[in-house]
Enzyme design. Structure first.
Site, PDB file in Angstrom:
ATOM      1  CG  HIS A  77     -34.860 -89.712  20.850  1.00 45.83           C
ATOM      2  ND1 HIS A  77     -35.946 -90.081  21.620  1.00 45.83           N
ATOM      3  CD2 HIS A  77     -33.822 -90.482  21.266  1.00 45.83           C
ATOM      4  CE1 HIS A  77     -35.564 -91.025  22.473  1.00 45.83           C
ATOM      5  NE2 HIS A  77     -34.289 -91.289  22.283  1.00 45.83           N
ATOM      6  CG  ASP A 103     -27.031 -92.460  19.815  1.00 43.42           C
ATOM      7  OD1 ASP A 103     -26.384 -93.043  20.698  1.00 43.42           O
ATOM      8  OD2 ASP A 103     -28.194 -92.769  19.515  1.00 43.42           O
TER       9      ASP A 103
END
Length: 452
Positions: free
Chosen positions: A330, A389
């Site tokens: 991320h 996700d």
């Protein structure tokens, strides 16, 4: 040469010229200390504004050194873990309560919650004939485009569309929050009917259902769902509702709002930003990667075989040859993404209910092995972990939500954050956001046509 061949050759030539004219040498970015992507070399975001809505916390400074810590996501000063624990322990849906918190700065009491839900129920139905005249005509193959077009079309149904006073903007935002599920779900049904040759059915939203329940009820032919299914979708909506002012689509909302434009234009722009695979479409890639993995692995329990597959992905020899293990890593979080941590516990429950424990165990194995594989592959790489996700796509798949709806569901959630950021930008009467771009083109003289 026919017209098609002429067009093809012309576009090929012109696109090469356009690409060459648009290219800027990388060394110029370094020379002028340009923060590409508005990020410093160490990955820290360039400070461009202040907000009280959301906060992403992933590191501390210790004697001048940046030290990574487990990620935290904070809504209006409250840790997301405490918010989720609060409504979960009371066995309530939490998205509407979270929306109230993000919009108004405090948690609602029972009376305020009841009034808020009543207002949303008044706004959840679309204008008369809107579904037929706007959504069902010329349906798009991408539901995000349908969503953006529908939002812009709602401008025509608003007598005070350009009024940017706070009461009117709030009313517009509440209407969009309430009707986004219908816009997205009906857009999917139109696509599925006209492009997928499937039966068309349109279920109206029900005032007695939560937003998560209405999504499932409107999406499914028989409108049925289990309590756990609705709870898990509600949780996903809560976790996606806000992620600080620096995420791309929320920043777009601030930028477009700063021009003084209308709410519909600002939100449509945010939808366009979220549609991008680098932002809202990542969970689709995770599901596709796992589908490829499941097909090629002989033994889902074999760590060595999984590691080999992941290494091949990083080497650009497997899946889409991008070199990316989707769902891992991320831009802000390194040690952990709190949204993924929260979601994982609930995912295990739904996987058991659906009889998909083996698939969940594969996800868990990849979550553990991928950071190790990445560290071996690139010793200079920072610590990475699973992001939201990684599990959200698996959740939607278990809920039998079609892949075309993954990013629209993200939008159904994030419209709350966008609304809060639009209101914050207007409340602070900020200047138009206009960062500087330095021209590095050499000066040239104009040449007449016969001199070129």
């Amino acid at each position: 040469m026919n017209n098609y061949d002429m067009e093809s050759e012309a576009l090929k030539k012109l696109s090469k010229m356009a690409e060459e004219s648009g290219y800027i040498k990388p060394e110029l970015y370094r020379r002028y200390e340009v923060k590409r992507g508005l990020r410093d070399l160490d990955g820290k975001g360039v400070l461009v504004g202040l907000t009280e809505i959301g906060e992403v916390h992933s590191y501390i400074m210790d004697e001048g050194e940046k030290v990574s810590v487990p990620g935290r996501l904070i809504y209006r000063g409250m840790d997301i873990r405490d918010i989720v624990k609060g409504f979960s322990e009371d066995d309530r849906f939490g998205f509407e309560e979270t929306a109230y918190l993000l919009l108004f700065g405090n948690l609602p009491d029972q009376n305020a919650q009841k009034e808020f839900l009543q207002i949303l129920s008044l706004y959840e139905r679309l204008p008369e004939d809107f579904t037929r005249d706007v959504i069902l005509k010329a349906p798009s193959k991408d539901i995000m485009n349908t969503l953006a077009r529908s939002v812009l079309a709602l401008y025509s149904f608003d007598e005070n569309a350009d009024d940017t006073s706070m009461p009117n903007v709030l009313k517009q935002c509440l209407k969009l929050i309430a009707c986004f599920p219908s816009l997205a779900v009906y857009g999917y049904h139109a696509f599925n009917h006209y492009h997928g040759d499937q039966s068309l059915y349109i279920h109206s939203p029900r005032a007695d259902l939560s937003i998560a329940e209405n999504i499932l009820a409107m999406l499914r032919p028989d409108s049925s769902y289990t309590k756990l299914e609705a709870q898990l979708l509600d949780l996903a909506l809560v976790l996606h509702a806000e992620h600080g002012g620096g995420n791309n689509s929320s920043f777009v909302t601030h930028v477009v709002t700063s021009t003084g434009t209308d709410t519909y234009s600002a939100i449509a722009a945010a939808i366009g930003a979220l549609k991008g695979p680098r932002h809202g479409g990542a969970n689709i890639k995770v599901v596709q990667m796992f589908d490829d993995m499941k097909e090629k692995l002989k033994n889902w329990d074999d760590d060595e075989e999984i590691e080999h597959y992941l290494t091949q992905v990083l080497s650009k020899n497997e899946f889409d040859r991008s070199g990316l293990i989707y769902g891992i890593g991320h831009a802000v979080y390194s040690i952990s993404d709190p949204r993924a941590v929260i979601l994982k516990g609930y995912v295990a429950q739904l996987a058991q209910e659906k009889g998909l424990e083996d698939e969940f165990n594969l996800y868990a194995k990849v979550e553990n092995l991928a950071p190790q594989v990445i560290a071996k592959f690139n010793t200079m790489y920072k610590t990475v972990s699973a992001n939201v996700d990684f599990y959200s796509g698996f959740v939607y798949k278990m809920l039998n939500i079609p892949m075309e709806m993954f990013t629209p569901i993200f939008a159904i959630s994030r419209i709350v954050g966008w609304s809060a950021h639009r209101i914050e930008e207007i409340a602070n009467c900020g200047k138009i956001i206009r960062p500087a771009y330095k021209s590095v083109a050499p000066r040239r003289s104009y040449l007449k046509m016969d001199e070129r």
